[in-house]
Scaffold this active site. Structure first.
Site, short mmCIF file in Angstrom:
data_model
loop_
_atom_site.label_atom_id
_atom_site.label_comp_id
_atom_site.label_asym_id
_atom_site.label_seq_id
_atom_site.Cartn_x
_atom_site.Cartn_y
_atom_site.Cartn_z
N HIS A 68 0.85 -1.20 0.00
CA HIS A 68 0.00 0.00 0.00
C HIS A 68 0.88 1.25 0.00
O HIS A 68 0.43 2.33 -0.35
CB HIS A 68 -0.94 0.00 1.22
CG HIS A 68 -0.21 0.09 2.52
ND1 HIS A 68 0.58 -0.94 2.99
CD2 HIS A 68 -0.12 1.07 3.44
CE1 HIS A 68 1.12 -0.59 4.15
NE2 HIS A 68 0.70 0.63 4.45
N LYS A 73 9.52 -2.84 2.75
CA LYS A 73 10.75 -2.78 3.53
C LYS A 73 10.84 -3.95 4.50
O LYS A 73 9.85 -4.32 5.10
CB LYS A 73 10.73 -1.46 4.33
CG LYS A 73 12.00 -1.11 5.02
CD LYS A 73 12.96 -0.41 4.08
CE LYS A 73 14.30 -0.16 4.69
NZ LYS A 73 15.15 -1.35 4.80
N LYS A 97 4.32 -2.83 11.66
CA LYS A 97 5.31 -2.00 12.34
C LYS A 97 5.47 -0.65 11.63
O LYS A 97 5.43 0.40 12.25
CB LYS A 97 6.63 -2.77 12.28
CG LYS A 97 7.66 -2.41 13.28
CD LYS A 97 8.86 -3.36 13.17
CE LYS A 97 8.51 -4.79 13.54
NZ LYS A 97 9.68 -5.69 13.54
N ASP A 102 4.46 5.23 11.57
CA ASP A 102 4.38 6.21 10.49
C ASP A 102 5.63 6.26 9.62
O ASP A 102 6.16 7.34 9.34
CB ASP A 102 4.10 7.62 11.06
CG ASP A 102 2.63 7.78 11.42
OD1 ASP A 102 1.80 7.11 10.79
OD2 ASP A 102 2.33 8.55 12.34
N LYS A 109 10.04 -9.14 3.81
CA LYS A 109 11.09 -9.82 4.57
C LYS A 109 11.73 -10.86 3.68
O LYS A 109 11.08 -11.41 2.78
CB LYS A 109 10.50 -10.51 5.81
CG LYS A 109 11.51 -10.74 6.90
CD LYS A 109 11.74 -9.49 7.72
CE LYS A 109 12.76 -9.69 8.82
NZ LYS A 109 12.78 -8.57 9.76
N SER A 366 16.30 3.02 9.37
CA SER A 366 16.46 2.65 7.97
C SER A 366 15.73 3.67 7.07
O SER A 366 16.20 4.01 5.99
CB SER A 366 15.86 1.27 7.71
OG SER A 366 16.80 0.26 7.99
P1 NAD Z 1 21.72 -11.41 15.69
O1 NAD Z 1 21.98 -12.57 14.80
O2 NAD Z 1 22.65 -10.26 15.67
O3 NAD Z 1 21.65 -11.90 17.23
C1 NAD Z 1 20.87 -12.95 17.69
C2 NAD Z 1 21.56 -13.45 18.97
O4 NAD Z 1 20.73 -14.43 19.60
C3 NAD Z 1 22.91 -14.10 18.71
O5 NAD Z 1 23.84 -13.62 19.64
C4 NAD Z 1 22.62 -15.59 18.90
O6 NAD Z 1 23.76 -16.32 19.34
C5 NAD Z 1 21.54 -15.55 19.95
N1 NAD Z 1 20.68 -16.73 19.95
C6 NAD Z 1 20.26 -17.48 18.92
N2 NAD Z 1 19.47 -18.46 19.35
C7 NAD Z 1 19.39 -18.33 20.69
C8 NAD Z 1 18.71 -19.03 21.70
N3 NAD Z 1 17.95 -20.09 21.45
N4 NAD Z 1 18.84 -18.59 22.98
C9 NAD Z 1 19.59 -17.54 23.28
N5 NAD Z 1 20.25 -16.82 22.35
C10 NAD Z 1 20.15 -17.22 21.08
O7 NAD Z 1 20.23 -10.99 15.39
P2 NAD Z 1 19.53 -9.59 15.70
O8 NAD Z 1 19.65 -8.75 14.48
O9 NAD Z 1 19.98 -9.08 17.01
O10 NAD Z 1 18.00 -10.05 15.77
C11 NAD Z 1 17.45 -10.63 16.95
C12 NAD Z 1 15.94 -10.55 16.87
O11 NAD Z 1 15.55 -9.17 16.71
C13 NAD Z 1 15.29 -11.30 15.70
O12 NAD Z 1 14.03 -11.76 16.10
C14 NAD Z 1 15.11 -10.21 14.66
O13 NAD Z 1 14.09 -10.50 13.73
C15 NAD Z 1 14.74 -9.04 15.55
N6 NAD Z 1 14.96 -7.72 14.94
C16 NAD Z 1 16.18 -7.35 14.48
C17 NAD Z 1 16.34 -6.08 13.93
C18 NAD Z 1 17.70 -5.56 13.48
O14 NAD Z 1 17.78 -4.37 13.15
N7 NAD Z 1 18.75 -6.35 13.49
C19 NAD Z 1 15.24 -5.23 13.81
C20 NAD Z 1 14.00 -5.65 14.30
C21 NAD Z 1 13.87 -6.89 14.87
#
Ligand code: NAD
Length: 474
Positions: A68, A73, A97, A102, A109, A366
């Protein structure tokens, strides 16, 4: 509205059930609601890469949940467990989100089925560039169509490779830098993007603690200072959230749960030291200043004020929800609390700050990076020195009227805004306003029982308004 919450469902189904709860509080045409709920399109690709003389086949996905607003993103995830259902769930969360905070984007994804720990840097570059090429040639990457960013398992390095691959296949595109966000600064990235999701989590928590009624409702009091916090996942999001909470807010991070176990120190862990140890040793085991638990996940049930799951989806589920002792769960990861767990936690009075709001910081910054790339100029470049000149005049005026401004204060007033200051200010503003809207809906609507339902209702309302205004025909 009652929905089946007595059994675990898939991540996508969980997101859709949350949608249904929120949708039931809104007056939207059923056909439109169904259209919004479902993923618009998803591209699955299988591609070969020759690594050390051997051909390996990889499988990846890019889903567009809503368009929309364009571009769509969302991050690209590298994980040995990723699948189409998960990518679609994450794409849907991106739509809600962006609408909630906004940010004028649709939701998308991507995912690549891979364990990045098993490949060296050169192999990762080959695989990433090939995956990027597959997405580019089907128009799943472009500054006006679809813009990836980092997620679990990816970071600046992968974004740089994707941006460079895009540039080589679209050489005439003057806006090529806007086709990917989360890039290194030297490639058109923006200050503050790496920390953005973690900082956004903290800004969301700070705003929550500015509302005594909400704090009391979570059986808490005061501010973040001294609060006992457990963090699961010390990756990009968890590390920055934990570090900022400890260093800027005086909170105590008493436990860190990682994939190889957990660390506990009731006096508070030194986050930087734990992080350096984790990077050097590829895990938290062996960290000296804490008690180590091999069964790390058990600490999700540890005694604390706030639990921050920042690793992955589904970690708080039907098995452990009844045993979670935190009063507030701050969803830094996407989908860490399952739909079934949510019902159990709600029953027990545990308050959840939902992912759809709390981890939006990444996409907000972003958005700023994308604007910077399209305008081809760094934020603050035109006005910073001018502002400093004006501030200097103001200080001179105050002092010439006989008032003395203390040296330290004068230095602060004098400063013009740098890019990082503007990014943090914009992020703070966004997180504050979004929470205020969520809480307004939460406290005012008789059938809304959680911040998640309030947040989703606001998001669905905004997406539906967009579709209604533009119509559903091309
Ligand atoms: P990342 O890969 O940098 O970090 C994930 C961490 O979790 C790692 O240190 C990993 O070793 C650890 N991990 C994995 N499985 C695990 C478990 N079972 N128990 C404990 N620790 C565990 O990833 P990230 O970018 O930090 O993303 C983490 C979450 O945040 C995801 O759900 C992602 O979708 C969400 N997220 C990330 C962003 C971003 O900007 N990176 C934005 C929004 C949401």
């Amino acid at each position: 509205m009652t929905l089946p919450a007595d059994k675990e469902v898939s991540f996508k189904e969980s997101v859709n059930l949350c949608f249904d709860l929120a949708r039931a509080t809104l007056d939207i045409e059923e056909g439109l609601a169904q259209y919004i709920r479902n993923v618009n399109n998803v591209y699955q690709v299988r591609f070969p890469v020759k690594l050390n003389g051997i051909i390996e086949t990889f499988i990846g996905w890019r889903a567009v949940h809503s368009d929309h607003k364009l571009p769509a993103k969302g991050g690209i995830r590298y994980s040995p467990a990723v699948n189409q259902d998960e990518v679609e769930a994450l794409a849907a969360l991106m739509s809600y989100k962006c609408a909630l905070v906004d940010v004028p984007f649709g939701g998308s994804k991507g995912g690549l089925l891979i364990d990045p720990r098993k490949y060296d840097r050169d192999s990762m570059e080959k695989i990433t560039r090939r995956f990027a090429f597959e997405l580019i040639r089907k128009d799943y990457i472009g500054s006006g169509t679809n813009v990836p960013a980092p997620d679990m398992g990816t970071g600046q390095r992968e974004m740089a490779w994707i941006a460079s691959t895009y540039q080589s296949h679209r050489p005439g595109d003057i806006d090529h830098l806007g086709a990917v966000t989360g890039k290194p600064i030297s490639m058109g990235g923006i200050q503050g993007r790496v920390e953005a999701t973690g900082r956004g989590v903290v800004l969301g928590l700070r705003e929550f603690f500015r509302h005594p009624e909400d704090v009391k409702n979570a059986q808490l009091e005061g501010t973040l200072e001294g609060k006992k916090i457990i963090v699961q996942g010390l990756g990009n999001v968890g590390y920055h959230a934990a570090k900022i909470l400890a260093e800027e807010d005086g909170a105590k991070i008493i436990a860190i749960i990682e994939f190889d176990g957990a660390l506990l120190n009731p006096d508070g862990l030194d986050i930087e030291k734990v992080y350096q140890h984790k990077v050097a040793m590829q895990g938290v085991k062996g960290f000296p200043d804490a008690q180590y638990f091999e069964d790390g996940q058990a600490l999700l049930e540890g005694e604390c004020d706030i639990l921050i799951p920042a690793a992955m989806e589904g970690t708080i589920n039907q098995q452990n929800a009844a045993k979670v002792r935190a009063k507030l769960i701050a969803e830094a990861a996407n989908g860490p609390v399952t739909f079934a767990a949510q019902a159990i936690l709600h029953e027990r009075g545990v308050v959840i700050l939902p992912d759809v709001y709390l981890n939006a910081g990444g996409v907000v910054v972003s958005y700023f990076e994308w604007i910077k790339n399209l305008s081809h100029i760094r934020f603050g470049r035109m006005q910073r020195r001018w502002e400093e000149g004006q501030n200097e005049l103001l200080l001179q005026a105050i002092q010439s009227s006989g008032h003395r401004v203390p040296e330290a204060l004068s230095r602060k007033i004098h400063l013009g805004a740098r890019e990082i200051d503007l990014v943090r200010s914009g992020l703070d503003d966004t997180m504050r306003i979004a929470f205020q809207h969520i809480r307004e809906r939460y406290w005012s609507h008789p059938h809304i029982e959680s911040y998640r339902t309030a947040a989703m209702a606001l998001a669905i309302e905004k997406i539906s308004t967009s579709y209604q205004i533009m119509g559903v025909y091309p």
